[in-house]
Design a protein around this motif. Structure first.
Motif, PDB file in Angstrom:
ATOM      1  N   ARG A 224       0.836  -1.191   0.000  1.00 35.01           N
ATOM      2  CA  ARG A 224       0.000   0.000   0.000  1.00 35.01           C
ATOM      3  C   ARG A 224       0.875   1.246   0.000  1.00 35.01           C
ATOM      4  O   ARG A 224       1.837   1.346   0.764  1.00 35.01           O
ATOM      5  CB  ARG A 224      -0.918   0.020   1.220  1.00 35.01           C
ATOM      6  CG  ARG A 224      -1.886   1.222   1.224  1.00 35.01           C
ATOM      7  CD  ARG A 224      -2.912   1.165   2.343  1.00 35.01           C
ATOM      8  NE  ARG A 224      -2.325   1.266   3.673  1.00 35.01           N
ATOM      9  CZ  ARG A 224      -2.177   0.247   4.503  1.00 35.01           C
ATOM     10  NH1 ARG A 224      -2.562  -0.967   4.155  1.00 35.01           N
ATOM     11  NH2 ARG A 224      -1.633   0.423   5.702  1.00 35.01           N
ATOM     12  N   GLY A 225       0.530   2.186  -0.842  1.00 41.88           N
ATOM     13  CA  GLY A 225       1.201   3.480  -0.883  1.00 41.88           C
ATOM     14  C   GLY A 225       0.232   4.572  -0.491  1.00 41.88           C
ATOM     15  O   GLY A 225      -0.767   4.803  -1.176  1.00 41.88           O
ATOM     16  N   GLU A 226       0.509   5.238   0.616  1.00 40.35           N
ATOM     17  CA  GLU A 226      -0.402   6.255   1.139  1.00 40.35           C
ATOM     18  C   GLU A 226       0.079   7.651   0.740  1.00 40.35           C
ATOM     19  O   GLU A 226       1.278   7.917   0.690  1.00 40.35           O
ATOM     20  CB  GLU A 226      -0.477   6.138   2.659  1.00 40.35           C
ATOM     21  CG  GLU A 226      -1.012   4.791   3.116  1.00 40.35           C
ATOM     22  CD  GLU A 226      -0.540   4.403   4.513  1.00 40.35           C
ATOM     23  OE1 GLU A 226      -1.276   3.678   5.192  1.00 40.35           O
ATOM     24  OE2 GLU A 226       0.578   4.819   4.899  1.00 40.35           O
ATOM     25  N   TYR A 227      -0.891   8.534   0.485  1.00 38.83           N
ATOM     26  CA  TYR A 227      -0.590   9.902   0.080  1.00 38.83           C
ATOM     27  C   TYR A 227      -1.036  10.880   1.160  1.00 38.83           C
ATOM     28  O   TYR A 227      -2.048  10.672   1.834  1.00 38.83           O
ATOM     29  CB  TYR A 227      -1.292  10.238  -1.238  1.00 38.83           C
ATOM     30  CG  TYR A 227      -0.795   9.420  -2.404  1.00 38.83           C
ATOM     31  CD1 TYR A 227       0.318   9.823  -3.137  1.00 38.83           C
ATOM     32  CD2 TYR A 227      -1.415   8.232  -2.758  1.00 38.83           C
ATOM     33  CE1 TYR A 227       0.791   9.071  -4.207  1.00 38.83           C
ATOM     34  CE2 TYR A 227      -0.956   7.468  -3.820  1.00 38.83           C
ATOM     35  CZ  TYR A 227       0.143   7.894  -4.536  1.00 38.83           C
ATOM     36  OH  TYR A 227       0.608   7.135  -5.587  1.00 38.83           O
ATOM     37  N   LEU A 253       9.951   4.552  -6.068  1.00 33.64           N
ATOM     38  CA  LEU A 253      10.637   5.802  -6.380  1.00 33.64           C
ATOM     39  C   LEU A 253      10.768   6.736  -5.187  1.00 33.64           C
ATOM     40  O   LEU A 253      11.368   7.796  -5.300  1.00 33.64           O
ATOM     41  CB  LEU A 253       9.913   6.525  -7.526  1.00 33.64           C
ATOM     42  CG  LEU A 253       9.862   5.756  -8.848  1.00 33.64           C
ATOM     43  CD1 LEU A 253       9.177   6.584  -9.919  1.00 33.64           C
ATOM     44  CD2 LEU A 253      11.266   5.337  -9.297  1.00 33.64           C
ATOM     45  N   GLY A 254      10.219   6.359  -4.045  1.00 36.10           N
ATOM     46  CA  GLY A 254      10.341   7.191  -2.859  1.00 36.10           C
ATOM     47  C   GLY A 254       9.232   8.222  -2.760  1.00 36.10           C
ATOM     48  O   GLY A 254       8.463   8.452  -3.695  1.00 36.10           O
ATOM     49  N   VAL A 255       9.151   8.847  -1.591  1.00 32.35           N
ATOM     50  CA  VAL A 255       8.112   9.846  -1.338  1.00 32.35           C
ATOM     51  C   VAL A 255       8.422  11.108  -2.130  1.00 32.35           C
ATOM     52  O   VAL A 255       9.466  11.733  -1.944  1.00 32.35           O
ATOM     53  CB  VAL A 255       8.017  10.157   0.167  1.00 32.35           C
ATOM     54  CG1 VAL A 255       7.082  11.331   0.420  1.00 32.35           C
ATOM     55  CG2 VAL A 255       7.548   8.917   0.931  1.00 32.35           C
ATOM     56  N   ASN A 270       4.299   6.049   0.362  1.00 29.96           N
ATOM     57  CA  ASN A 270       5.216   5.167   1.079  1.00 29.96           C
ATOM     58  C   ASN A 270       5.025   3.744   0.530  1.00 29.96           C
ATOM     59  O   ASN A 270       4.389   3.575  -0.519  1.00 29.96           O
ATOM     60  CB  ASN A 270       4.965   5.240   2.585  1.00 29.96           C
ATOM     61  CG  ASN A 270       3.504   5.014   2.931  1.00 29.96           C
ATOM     62  OD1 ASN A 270       2.712   4.588   2.100  1.00 29.96           O
ATOM     63  ND2 ASN A 270       3.133   5.311   4.160  1.00 29.96           N
ATOM     64  N   ALA A 271       5.518   2.728   1.186  1.00 30.52           N
ATOM     65  CA  ALA A 271       5.371   1.356   0.697  1.00 30.52           C
ATOM     66  C   ALA A 271       5.220   0.425   1.888  1.00 30.52           C
ATOM     67  O   ALA A 271       6.197  -0.060   2.453  1.00 30.52           O
ATOM     68  CB  ALA A 271       6.589   0.953  -0.142  1.00 30.52           C
ATOM     69  N   VAL A 272       3.962   0.211   2.279  1.00 33.85           N
ATOM     70  CA  VAL A 272       3.637  -0.597   3.453  1.00 33.85           C
ATOM     71  C   VAL A 272       2.984  -1.900   2.999  1.00 33.85           C
ATOM     72  O   VAL A 272       2.121  -1.887   2.117  1.00 33.85           O
ATOM     73  CB  VAL A 272       2.669   0.166   4.383  1.00 33.85           C
ATOM     74  CG1 VAL A 272       2.304  -0.673   5.592  1.00 33.85           C
ATOM     75  CG2 VAL A 272       3.285   1.485   4.820  1.00 33.85           C
ATOM     76  N   LEU A 273       3.375  -3.007   3.581  1.00 34.52           N
ATOM     77  CA  LEU A 273       2.736  -4.270   3.261  1.00 34.52           C
ATOM     78  C   LEU A 273       1.246  -4.173   3.588  1.00 34.52           C
ATOM     79  O   LEU A 273       0.860  -3.896   4.715  1.00 34.52           O
ATOM     80  CB  LEU A 273       3.379  -5.410   4.051  1.00 34.52           C
ATOM     81  CG  LEU A 273       2.813  -6.812   3.786  1.00 34.52           C
ATOM     82  CD1 LEU A 273       3.093  -7.239   2.355  1.00 34.52           C
ATOM     83  CD2 LEU A 273       3.408  -7.816   4.782  1.00 34.52           C
ATOM     84  N   ALA A 274       0.392  -4.400   2.591  1.00 35.82           N
ATOM     85  CA  ALA A 274      -1.047  -4.333   2.802  1.00 35.82           C
ATOM     86  C   ALA A 274      -1.546  -5.618   3.451  1.00 35.82           C
ATOM     87  O   ALA A 274      -0.965  -6.697   3.251  1.00 35.82           O
ATOM     88  CB  ALA A 274      -1.766  -4.096   1.478  1.00 35.82           C
ATOM     89  N   ALA A 344      -4.976   6.374  -0.957  1.00 40.75           N
ATOM     90  CA  ALA A 344      -3.895   5.384  -1.059  1.00 40.75           C
ATOM     91  C   ALA A 344      -4.111   4.531  -2.287  1.00 40.75           C
ATOM     92  O   ALA A 344      -5.223   4.411  -2.808  1.00 40.75           O
ATOM     93  CB  ALA A 344      -3.854   4.502   0.196  1.00 40.75           C
ATOM     94  N   GLY A 345      -3.030   3.935  -2.755  1.00 37.65           N
ATOM     95  CA  GLY A 345      -3.088   2.938  -3.816  1.00 37.65           C
ATOM     96  C   GLY A 345      -2.431   1.668  -3.318  1.00 37.65           C
ATOM     97  O   GLY A 345      -1.739   1.666  -2.293  1.00 37.65           O
TER      98      GLY A 345
END
Length: 409
Positions: A224-227, A253-255, A270-274, A344-345
């Motif tokens: 999960r990538g949160e904005y 690619l980073g924040v 970011n890059a969090v395990l969903a 988030a995506g």
């Protein structure tokens, strides 16, 4: 009742599936798109930063490099042709620490190899583009832009139908059965027959491969990538797109800070395990899916090797203070009070059993010609940018036929 029959059935109504169906329809072949959700572009396509990527980052000679560079120009041309919102605003890639300068030089090399225009800037030069940025050096990439990929996907769906194809929504695929001269696509609302089938299943692509009798050789791990949205005060600090120098150990690619096509500014992802395949928040939990993810040997190896990185991403997810600290590396005047949740995506990241994160697009064929299935098993960013050339690439793999880009004279 006669089963509907098509030259090609495309499973998945994201932008890659729709671009593939559009390429097929352009050749006069019959095509149907089958999508499990009630609308198109509901997952990766409709939940990303909407950046039109230049092709700077990717290893020369790979599919990402070739197709993203082509897709950058074609996406802009498609938007112009169909009056869709877009802007070619360029971006900065900013080094904030001396050790990032070596990685920045590698990006310059890749840009030159991939045919991407890149200008190296000192501190004074970067402030001409982004007066509020902090760093020790930067790259300016003028071809990068912004758009709305959901709108592009919906337009592709319209064009598929206009060219004689069909789009079926709310129709989950349960099984794919290869026969001698065709393929049966079993869905919750009846079967479809395709002489050939393309599976662009995103977060479910490995499951669909297994459902067709294939061994995908990978597992989709959902990250999960949160904005974070910026307040008006903080948004005034950003003119366009500001990126960090990416860590080469990861395909993320980073924040980064993005002024979107609607004028709003957000930072992420970011890059969090969903905790589920479609786990767009901490509250979305599917225990069976999560347990399957963490029990996968490749995920266990990632956890052992990169636990520190993962902990940092989780901390930024749960702490606004930690998130703003990451942003302040490039934009020191942004404060925690400026941030608010902005959606988030979930990235469908293919991972091998040995823990290798697949870094390039990945296509796997089951057979060739009539009765074959082509699986798209890794198509995260920059797949939205590259979707139009990916569609032509898949068409050529299916049929041997090569068609010109839409903007070709």
């Amino acid at each position: 009742m006669t089963t509907p029959t098509f030259d090609v059935v495309v499973v998945g109504g994201g932008i890659v599936g729709l671009a593939t169906a559009h390429a097929v329809a352009r050749t006069g072949r019959s095509v149907a798109v089958v999508e499990r959700e009630p609308r198109l572009a509901n997952h990766q396509t409709g939940n990303n930063s909407n950046v039109i990527h230049s092709g700077l980052y990717y290893a020369p000679g790979g599919l990402k490099a070739r197709l993203a560079v082509a897709g950058c120009a074609e996406t802009v041309a498609f938007c112009r042709e169909h009056d869709l919102p877009h802007k070619v605003c360029g971006k900065l890639v900013v080094a904030t620490e001396p050790e990032e300068l070596v990685r920045m030089k590698e990006l310059v090399r890749r840009g030159a190899a991939n045919g991407v225009e890149v200008t190296e800037l000192d501190q004074a030069g970067m402030k001409e583009y982004e007066p509020n940025v902090r760093g020790i050096a930067a790259l300016h990439v003028p071809s990068t832009g912004i758009t709305d990929y959901r709108l592009i996907a919906e337009k592709l769906g319209e064009l598929v139908v206009k060219e004689g194809g069909q789009v079926h929504l709310g129709r989950p695929v349960t099984q794919i059965v290869r026969r001698g001269a065709d393929v049966v696509v079993r869905t919750s609302h009846g079967d479809l027959l395709g002489t050939q089938v393309v599976v662009c299943g995103g977060l479910r692509c490995d499951e669909l491969a297994i459902a067709s009798g294939a061994d995908p050789g990978i597992r989709i791990i959902p990250f999960r990538g949160e904005y974070s949205g910026f307040s008006d005060r903080a948004a005034a600090l950003v003119k366009g797109l500001i990126y960090p120098v990416p860590d080469p150990a990861f395909p993320f690619l980073g924040v980064h800070a993005t002024r979107g096509i609607d004028g709003h500014v957000h930072a992420g992802p970011n890059a969090v395990l969903a905790l589920a395949r479609e786990g767009y928040s901490w509250g979305t939990i599917k225990p069976k899916e999560f347990l399957s993810t963490i029990a996968y040997p490749g995920m266990l190896r990632i956890a052992r090797t990169h636990w520190k990185y993962g902990f940092g991403e989780m901390h930024r997810s749960l702490s606004k203070k930690a998130m703003v600290k990451q942003i302040q590396r490039m934009l020191p005047d942004v404060q925690a009070s400026d941030l608010s949740p902005a959606g988030a995506g979930v990235r469908a990241q293919a991972v091998k059993r040995d823990g290798t994160l697949v870094d390039d697009f990945l296509f796997v064929d089951q057979g060739s010609g009539a009765g074959s299935v082509l699986h798209v098993l890794n198509a995260p960013s920059p797949a939205a940018t590259a979707a139009l050339p990916i569609g032509r690439e898949i068409l050529e793999r299916l049929t041997g036929e090569r068609i010109a880009p839409l903007n070709a004279s």
